[in-house]
Design a protein around this motif. Structure first.
Motif, mmCIF file in Angstrom:
data_model
loop_
_atom_site.group_PDB
_atom_site.id
_atom_site.type_symbol
_atom_site.label_atom_id
_atom_site.label_comp_id
_atom_site.label_asym_id
_atom_site.label_seq_id
_atom_site.Cartn_x
_atom_site.Cartn_y
_atom_site.Cartn_z
ATOM 1 N N ALA A 1 16.684 7.392 -19.876
ATOM 2 C CA ALA A 1 17.068 7.321 -18.466
ATOM 3 C C ALA A 1 17.178 5.872 -18.003
ATOM 4 N N ASN B 1 11.308 18.001 -26.881
ATOM 5 C CA ASN B 1 10.882 18.555 -25.592
ATOM 6 C C ASN B 1 9.426 18.963 -25.732
ATOM 7 N N THR C 1 15.071 11.959 -28.342
ATOM 8 C CA THR C 1 15.030 12.392 -26.938
ATOM 9 C C THR C 1 15.804 11.434 -26.051
ATOM 10 N N TYR D 1 22.274 19.571 -12.587
ATOM 11 C CA TYR D 1 21.091 19.513 -13.447
ATOM 12 C C TYR D 1 20.295 20.809 -13.369
ATOM 13 N N ILE E 1 18.864 12.525 -23.552
ATOM 14 C CA ILE E 1 18.900 12.240 -22.113
ATOM 15 C C ILE E 1 20.127 11.417 -21.751
ATOM 16 N N GLY F 1 12.494 10.137 -23.137
ATOM 17 C CA GLY F 1 13.236 10.515 -21.941
ATOM 18 C C GLY F 1 13.283 9.394 -20.924
#
Length: 201
Positions: A169, A126, A79, A195, A83, A165
């Motif tokens: 980020a 997800n 993940t 986005y 991201i 995530g």
């Protein structure tokens, strides 16, 4: 996106509910479309584990070799990579993908993650994509075993992607975003618009 301040907090619950319901309804469509095939293959016995298991059509379950810790790390890394790539593609400070090609590029990234990292548990990456279908299978005939199987595996594809995530980020912000000059104002879509277009595509 919320952590980076690129998506308003008030929109976060809307995205969560929309993705969860979308995954739940999508599972129902697949179940209805292949109902006869499922009944013929299983003889009406919808199993979560074993040779005739079919619950893994809808949600992820760990491979026999996979431990809980390894599964969690798997989801954090997969993940986080997703991201990082999404941020790189949609960040208006980068060259990024050609306008309108962002969804295709992200789709190819998801395919690459699946091909390279799908062996352990099928790359849920997800929470909604896994938890929504898992709830559907629980009420559609597989029962509560969908939450007990794999040593109560169900929470890994929920917690792992959320941590991944945030990690992805954070890495992007610290190592890329902080070191980029502010772009000149353009009439192009801003990051938030991009986005939202991608997530709703």
């Amino acid at each position: 996106m919320v952590i980076l301040g690129k998506l308003p907090l008030k929109k976060f619950p809307v995205y969560v509910v929309a993705q969860f319901l979308g995954a739940f309804v999508g599972s129902g469509v697949v179940f209805g479309l292949y109902y006869d095939a499922l009944m013929e293959y299983t003889g009406g016995n919808l199993a979560v584990t074993g040779e005739n298991a079919t619950a893994n059509i809808f949600a992820s379950y760990p491979a026999k070799h996979l431990s809980v810790l390894n599964g969690f790390v798997d989801q954090v890394i997969a993940t986080g990579a997703l991201i990082l790539c999404i941020l790189a593609i949609t960040d208006r400070k980068n060259i990024g993908a050609p306008k309108g090609m962002e969804p295709l590029c992200i789709g190819l990234i998801i395919m690459a993650i699946g091909v390279s990292m799908g062996l352990n548990c099928g790359y849920p990456i997800n929470p909604a994509r896994d938890l929504g279908p898992r709830f559907f299978t629980a009420v559609a005939g597989w029962g509560m075993e969908v939450f007990r199987a794999g040593g109560c595996w169900w929470w890994i594809p929920v917690a792992g992607p959320m941590v991944g995530g945030a990690v992805g980020a954070g890495i992007y912000f610290l190592f890329i975003d902080l070191h980029q000059p502010e772009p000149q104002k353009q009439e192009d879509n801003n990051f938030q618009d991009k986005y939202e277009i991608i997530t709703m595509t």
